[in-house]
Scaffold this motif. Structure first.
Motif, PDB file in Angstrom:
ATOM      1  N   ILE A   1     -31.311  67.451  -6.531  1.00  0.00           N
ATOM      2  CA  ILE A   1     -30.721  67.213  -7.847  1.00  0.00           C
ATOM      3  C   ILE A   1     -31.579  66.177  -8.572  1.00  0.00           C
ATOM      4  N   SER A   2     -32.088  66.577  -9.718  1.00  0.00           N
ATOM      5  CA  SER A   2     -32.962  65.675 -10.478  1.00  0.00           C
ATOM      6  C   SER A   2     -32.168  64.951 -11.550  1.00  0.00           C
ATOM      7  N   LYS A   3     -32.234  63.645 -11.539  1.00  0.00           N
ATOM      8  CA  LYS A   3     -31.580  62.883 -12.608  1.00  0.00           C
ATOM      9  C   LYS A   3     -32.465  62.830 -13.839  1.00  0.00           C
ATOM     10  N   HIS A   4     -33.672  63.346 -13.720  1.00  0.00           N
ATOM     11  CA  HIS A   4     -34.618  63.311 -14.836  1.00  0.00           C
ATOM     12  C   HIS A   4     -34.840  64.688 -15.425  1.00  0.00           C
ATOM     13  N   ILE A   5     -34.937  64.719 -16.753  1.00  0.00           N
ATOM     14  CA  ILE A   5     -35.214  65.977 -17.432  1.00  0.00           C
ATOM     15  C   ILE A   5     -36.661  66.395 -17.178  1.00  0.00           C
ATOM     16  N   GLU A   6     -36.844  67.704 -17.127  1.00  0.00           N
ATOM     17  CA  GLU A   6     -38.197  68.264 -17.001  1.00  0.00           C
ATOM     18  C   GLU A   6     -38.561  68.868 -18.354  1.00  0.00           C
ATOM     19  N   PHE A   7     -39.497  68.243 -19.046  1.00  0.00           N
ATOM     20  CA  PHE A   7     -39.977  68.840 -20.295  1.00  0.00           C
ATOM     21  C   PHE A   7     -41.495  68.936 -20.284  1.00  0.00           C
ATOM     22  N   GLY A   8     -42.000  69.138 -19.085  1.00  0.00           N
ATOM     23  CA  GLY A   8     -43.427  69.395 -18.972  1.00  0.00           C
ATOM     24  C   GLY A   8     -44.130  68.506 -17.975  1.00  0.00           C
ATOM     25  N   GLN A   9     -43.516  67.359 -17.688  1.00  0.00           N
ATOM     26  CA  GLN A   9     -44.225  66.349 -16.891  1.00  0.00           C
ATOM     27  C   GLN A   9     -44.468  66.745 -15.447  1.00  0.00           C
ATOM     28  N   GLY A  10     -43.775  67.777 -14.980  1.00  0.00           N
ATOM     29  CA  GLY A  10     -43.923  68.153 -13.576  1.00  0.00           C
ATOM     30  C   GLY A  10     -43.151  67.240 -12.650  1.00  0.00           C
ATOM     31  N   ASN A  11     -42.280  66.416 -13.214  1.00  0.00           N
ATOM     32  CA  ASN A  11     -41.561  65.462 -12.361  1.00  0.00           C
ATOM     33  C   ASN A  11     -40.630  66.158 -11.372  1.00  0.00           C
ATOM     34  N   HIS A  12     -40.132  67.350 -11.747  1.00  0.00           N
ATOM     35  CA  HIS A  12     -39.239  68.024 -10.816  1.00  0.00           C
ATOM     36  C   HIS A  12     -39.949  68.359  -9.509  1.00  0.00           C
ATOM     37  N   ALA A  13     -41.227  68.694  -9.600  1.00  0.00           N
ATOM     38  CA  ALA A  13     -41.985  68.976  -8.374  1.00  0.00           C
ATOM     39  C   ALA A  13     -42.108  67.702  -7.541  1.00  0.00           C
ATOM     40  N   GLY A  14     -42.467  66.619  -8.188  1.00  0.00           N
ATOM     41  CA  GLY A  14     -42.665  65.373  -7.465  1.00  0.00           C
ATOM     42  C   GLY A  14     -41.374  64.820  -6.879  1.00  0.00           C
ATOM     43  N   LEU A  15     -40.305  64.869  -7.670  1.00  0.00           N
ATOM     44  CA  LEU A  15     -39.024  64.339  -7.197  1.00  0.00           C
ATOM     45  C   LEU A  15     -38.539  65.143  -5.994  1.00  0.00           C
ATOM     46  N   ALA A  16     -38.658  66.457  -6.089  1.00  0.00           N
ATOM     47  CA  ALA A  16     -38.217  67.308  -4.978  1.00  0.00           C
ATOM     48  C   ALA A  16     -39.065  67.043  -3.734  1.00  0.00           C
ATOM     49  N   ALA A  17     -40.348  66.830  -3.947  1.00  0.00           N
ATOM     50  CA  ALA A  17     -41.234  66.617  -2.796  1.00  0.00           C
ATOM     51  C   ALA A  17     -40.909  65.307  -2.075  1.00  0.00           C
ATOM     52  N   ILE A  18     -40.523  64.290  -2.827  1.00  0.00           N
ATOM     53  CA  ILE A  18     -40.194  63.006  -2.192  1.00  0.00           C
ATOM     54  C   ILE A  18     -39.012  63.197  -1.250  1.00  0.00           C
ATOM     55  N   LEU A  19     -37.972  63.860  -1.761  1.00  0.00           N
ATOM     56  CA  LEU A  19     -36.787  64.046  -0.920  1.00  0.00           C
ATOM     57  C   LEU A  19     -37.080  65.008   0.234  1.00  0.00           C
ATOM     58  N   ALA A  20     -37.780  66.079  -0.072  1.00  0.00           N
ATOM     59  CA  ALA A  20     -38.071  67.087   0.954  1.00  0.00           C
ATOM     60  C   ALA A  20     -38.940  66.508   2.067  1.00  0.00           C
ATOM     61  N   GLU A  21     -39.821  65.590   1.695  1.00  0.00           N
ATOM     62  CA  GLU A  21     -40.677  64.953   2.707  1.00  0.00           C
ATOM     63  C   GLU A  21     -39.830  64.225   3.742  1.00  0.00           C
ATOM     64  N   GLU A  22     -38.915  63.386   3.261  1.00  0.00           N
ATOM     65  CA  GLU A  22     -38.111  62.597   4.194  1.00  0.00           C
ATOM     66  C   GLU A  22     -37.101  63.463   4.940  1.00  0.00           C
ATOM     67  N   LEU A  23     -36.677  64.538   4.298  1.00  0.00           N
ATOM     68  CA  LEU A  23     -35.713  65.435   4.946  1.00  0.00           C
ATOM     69  C   LEU A  23     -36.416  66.402   5.896  1.00  0.00           C
ATOM     70  N   ASP A  24     -37.708  66.535   5.770  1.00  0.00           N
ATOM     71  CA  ASP A  24     -38.464  67.550   6.507  1.00  0.00           C
ATOM     72  C   ASP A  24     -37.922  68.937   6.219  1.00  0.00           C
ATOM     73  N   ALA A  25     -37.674  69.179   4.938  1.00  0.00           N
ATOM     74  CA  ALA A  25     -37.149  70.481   4.518  1.00  0.00           C
ATOM     75  C   ALA A  25     -38.294  71.486   4.366  1.00  0.00           C
ATOM     76  N   ASP A  26     -37.923  72.747   4.458  1.00  0.00           N
ATOM     77  CA  ASP A  26     -38.894  73.830   4.238  1.00  0.00           C
ATOM     78  C   ASP A  26     -39.211  73.879   2.743  1.00  0.00           C
ATOM     79  N   TRP A  27     -40.371  73.352   2.378  1.00  0.00           N
ATOM     80  CA  TRP A  27     -40.714  73.173   0.957  1.00  0.00           C
ATOM     81  C   TRP A  27     -40.634  74.464   0.165  1.00  0.00           C
TER      82      TRP A  27
END
Ligand code: FES
Ligand code: FES
Lengths: 729, 157
Positions: free
Chosen positions: A66-92
């Motif tokens: 769940i992203s608390k930040h809007i995505e309007f081009g910055q690609g932040n959704h990719a980065g935010l998801a990757a931070i959480l997925a890294e620590e969770l060891d989720a299947d990216w």
């Protein structure tokens, strides 16, 4: 935007009535006075799953961040998801991203205190929060497995959403463990990975999650909202800032097929129709008379002349205006007599010109309001909506969609177009959805420009050509004035980048002064804010000083950085210079220019290859080095550097909004020229290796290209650039 | 009065007045979200669709002029068109708002010129503004798509 917030704790137990007053009298006052957490969220629906507000895990094991930040081009959704997925060891590959609802208590930007995206802070403020959220969820799966298998938790491993115990050979997927894991109490201080053990962060696997949706027309923007019974509204706006409706005649407008109603609202006259084209035709048929008694009627020529006079000490200052010091040290009188360098620089108003013109969908009934649009600062939009409809801010529901760019435009303290939509939806009532559509002309003439700015410099240099005294005057409009986040001292947004510059650190005697003036045209942050002009002034000045001193611009900077202790600047510059082949000749016909600037915690150095074609700069290869701390999504860092460079270059080459007798002269892309494909440079991005926490990426790539181009032209023909844009007509 | 349009290979009946721009008919009546509104005056290309295989700015074409033509929007590319594959591979989109238009201009280009030069790309793509500045990835993706097996005949052009 990059404004720090100064939230004060508000006493607990504030009554609903006090809140209403706070929200009703000045939406912003509430924001200033309160601790942004609980109070702003009263009335919000909170319903999070077992793993908390930042991650959902479906019965099939699919992970949604769940992203608390809007995505309007910055690609932040990719980065935010990757931070959480890294620590969770989720299947990216199976990780999805969803936009958070507006609940300030849970989803506040930790750098702002309210829920909002800006200041290139999405990744940096979320970094520890999302690592912790991911690590906590991981620990819950580990504990569930340990209990189930009677194995020590320390022997359990997780990889790609599969939990394993090597000794017993047992494995289970997130899906299989979910019912048990959801019952585990989340650890308060989960153990985080050693960054050396990161496998996803910084890898090439971190790609955008929205590219397919955005390549098939299925990504949902405000423009795409269609709801049953929805009305479309267009508003006739005043031709000058500060004008109001004197009277209007809607007879002809109401005859247009599809027009439903016409309303006067605070910002003009709204035509509400069944469809977009009917609303547009209805608006064309409206007759409105404006009261321009309090309207701004000055033109930009007059303003520019005034700014220059004030900075030069000519003529009286406007009423209430005063010089404020932004940087002072040493004693200019004692600077000694060396060579004197003087320069002035002028910067025009700029439009953000996002690809999607401003728009919003609102529904209002009785005590309810619901907004569906690309909300950049949901808390502010909630407050401004609450003020109009008379309800608790936290109860204003916001569904945030993708937005077609912002560059600062949507982070607006007045929620201008949002408030306009809510005003119309309130008139319509009955919970009926109203989509407010701004045309490009509405968008471009509504203002919220990057302010006009004038800089005046006088620098004394020593026998080696380095500055011993630096006098610097800035005249502009305040972005922060009247905002609910007022600066305590000086308006930093007007001087940041000059203030704090390593060149001023390296200069023993400095006198920096700012004068703010009032103009009717509203102003706002524009991608990289103060740096949009200060980077140009500092970097182009440095090249002129280096030239006077007969020194190489890179070597001259490196010496200044040494004196200032600016190691990150030096490292970024060195990397860019090396990759660009600075010490070898440029390709035939091209001239190189260099510039370096720090903004939002990141240092960007660029070497641009430039030539003049019929007097217009053409930019070819641009080599960039960026120090942004830990890079989560490297390719998205590169994408932001490429995009930021184009955005900065577009403004540097062509961007200029002018006022004639107070009216905006540019209305669309035919009169406000922007960069096109064949004019775009080829940008190479190199990331300075760093173990630091992540810093900004969305904005720092923007302000460096303009001075790099100016410096190339200086090297080419000795001409300094005194004003932007480069292309005058 | 109902007007018949051929949109993405389907006959659709619309009620808009003849002077209504095709863009608003496609969006408000046909319910497509691919073509976007960016400028309304044929300057930005966000609304680009194909009319009988040629790119047109649907904001500036009255619906009456589209009658009898085969109109194709980004939805017609199907999701696995070589250009769409390349767009995803290169992570071309940023905000994404311009990309439907970019893709349709690129689709028309490749349909007529399977191996475009840099100059061909410039000429075909300069009508499409991208405020996010994805231009260099657009160029790279078009070149990459040009090396992929051609799209099935049913798509775009
Ligand atoms: S919306 Fe048609 S070209 Fe811009
Ligand atoms: S991706 Fe945002 S305008 Fe092109």
């Amino acid at each position: 935007m990059n404004a720090p917030v100064n939230p004060q704790a508000l006493k607990a137990g504030t009554s609903r009535r006090e809140l209403m007053i706070g929200a009703t009298v000045v939406g912003g006052a509430l924001l200033v006075g309160c601790s942004p957490g609980d109070l702003l969220s009263i009335g919000a629906k909170e319903d999070f799953g077992a793993f908390g507000p930042f991650v959902k895990i479906a019965p099939d094991g699919a992970v949604t961040v769940i992203s608390k930040h809007i995505e309007f081009g910055q690609g932040n959704h990719a980065g935010l998801a990757a931070i959480l997925a890294e620590e969770l060891d989720a299947d990216w590959d199976r990780v999805k991203v969803e936009q958070a609802p507006a609940i300030a208590k849970v989803y506040a930007n930790l750098g702002m205190g309210v829920q909002g995206t800006g200041g290139s802070s999405a990744i940096s403020n979320s970094w520890m929060q999302l690592r912790n959220a991911g690590a906590a969820a991981r620990a819950m799966f580990v504990e569930a497995a340990a209990n189930k298998w009677s194995a020590p938790a320390g022997e359990i491993t997780v990889k790609d959403s599969v939990v394993s115990h090597a000794k017993s050979g047992k494995t289970a997927t997130f899906a299989e463990l979910l019912p048990d894991a959801a019952k585990v109490t989340p650890p308060k201080t989960p153990t985080l990975k050693d960054p050396k053990a990161f496998t996803l962060i910084g890898s090439d696997r971190v790609k955008r999650k929205d590219s397919l949706a955005k390549s098939t027309g299925t990504a949902k923007f405000t423009q795409d909202v269609h709801m049953p019974n929805m009305l479309v509204a267009m508003v006739a706006h005043a031709p000058r800032f500060g004008a109001t409706v004197a009277s209007f005649d809607a007879t002809e407008a109401k005859k247009v097929k599809g027009v439903v109603e016409v309303y006067q609202i605070p910002t003009g006259v709204a035509v509400v129709a069944d469809n977009t084209y009917a609303a547009k035709k209805g608006r064309e048929a409206l007759k409105v008379t404006w009261n321009e008694d309090n309207a701004e009627k000055r033109g930009t020529d007059k303003l520019a002349a005034d700014y220059a006079d004030w900075a030069a000490g000519k003529g009286p200052l406007p009423e209430k205006a005063k010089w404020e010091s932004f940087e002072a040290k040493g004693d200019l009188a004692k600077a000694g007599s060396g060579q004197v360098f003087e320069a002035t620089y002028d910067f025009p108003y700029l439009a953000h010109a996002t690809m999607e013109p401003m728009n919003c969908v609102a529904q209002v009934s009785g005590g309810k309001a619901r907004l569906t649009f690309g909300s950049q600062i949901p808390t502010v939009d909630q407050l401004n909506t609450a003020k109009i409809v008379g309800m608790l801010p936290g109860a204003v529901e916001i569904e945030t969609l993708f937005a077609g760019g912002s560059f600062g435009r949507r982070a607006n303290f007045q929620s201008d177009y949002v408030a306009e939509c809510v005003q119309i939806a309130k008139k319509v009532g009955k919970d009926r959805p109203v989509k407010l559509v701004w045309t490009r002309e509405d968008d471009m003439t509504a203002g919220y420009f990057r302010p006009m700015v004038h800089h005046r410099l006088k620098i004394v240099t020593d026998k080696d050509g380095y500055p011993t005294a630096w006098t610097h005057k800035v005249v502009t409009q305040s972005i922060m004035k009247g905002s609910p986040m007022p600066s305590k001292g000086i308006d930093e947004t007007a001087v940041e980048g000059a203030k704090g510059s390593p060149y001023l650190k390296a200069t023993p005697n400095v006198d920096g002064q700012l004068m703010l003036t009032d103009v009717g045209a509203p102003v706002l942050w524009w991608r990289s804010v103060g740096a949009t002009h200060t980077a140009f002034v500092m970097e182009h000045t440095i090249d002129q000083l280096a030239k006077k001193a007969g020194k190489d611009p890179v070597a001259y900077r490196l010496e200044m950085y040494k004196r200032a202790g600016a190691d990150r600047h030096a490292a970024a510059l060195q990397l860019a210079a090396d990759k660009a082949g600075w010490t070898s000749p440029a390709p035939a016909g091209w001239t190189r220019g260099v510039a370096v600037h720090e903004s939002f915690g990141s240092v960007v150095a660029q070497v641009a290859e430039v030539k003049l074609v019929d007097g217009t700069p053409k930019v070819g290869r641009v080599v960039t080095a960026i120090d942004c701390g830990t890079a989560i999504a490297k390719d998205q860092v590169a994408a932001q550097v490429e995009g930021g460079t184009c955005y900065g270059l577009s403004a540097a080459l062509f961007g200029k909004v002018t006022l004639k007798d107070g009216a905006v002269e540019q209305t669309n892309f035919d009169t406000y020229r922007v960069l096109r494909n064949s004019e775009a440079p080829t940008v190479e991005t190199y990331i300075v290796p760093s173990g630091n926490a992540p810093s900004g990426v969305g904005e720092p790539g923007t302000p460096v290209i303009a001075p790099a181009v100016a410096n190339a032209i200086l090297a080419m023909n000795g001409q300094a650039t005194k004003s932007l844009p480069f292309v005058k007509a | 009065m109902a007007t018949m349009l051929d949109v993405n290979g389907k006959q659709v009946s619309v009620n808009a007045d003849p002077d209504t721009p095709l863009l608003w008919v496609l969006r408000d009546e046909v319910g497509l979200t691919g073509p976007k509104f960016g400028c309304g005056i044929a300057q930005c290309g966000a609304c680009t669709v194909l009319a009988d295989g040629s790119p047109v700015r649907s904001c500036s074409v009255p619906v009456s002029a589209a009658v009898g033509m085969k109109i194709a929007t980004v939805e017609s590319l199907g999701g696995s068109h070589p250009l769409q594959q390349a767009w995803v591979k290169h992570d071309v989109p940023q905000c994404g708002y311009c990309q439907s238009g970019q893709l349709m201009s690129a689709a028309a280009l490749l349909a007529h010129n399977p191996h475009p030069s840099d100059a061909d790309i410039d000429a075909a793509m300069d009508g499409n503004i991208c405020r996010c500045g994805t231009y260099q990835r657009i160029r790279a993706a078009i070149k990459d798509a040009a090396t992929m097996p051609a799209a099935p005949a049913s798509t775009a052009a």
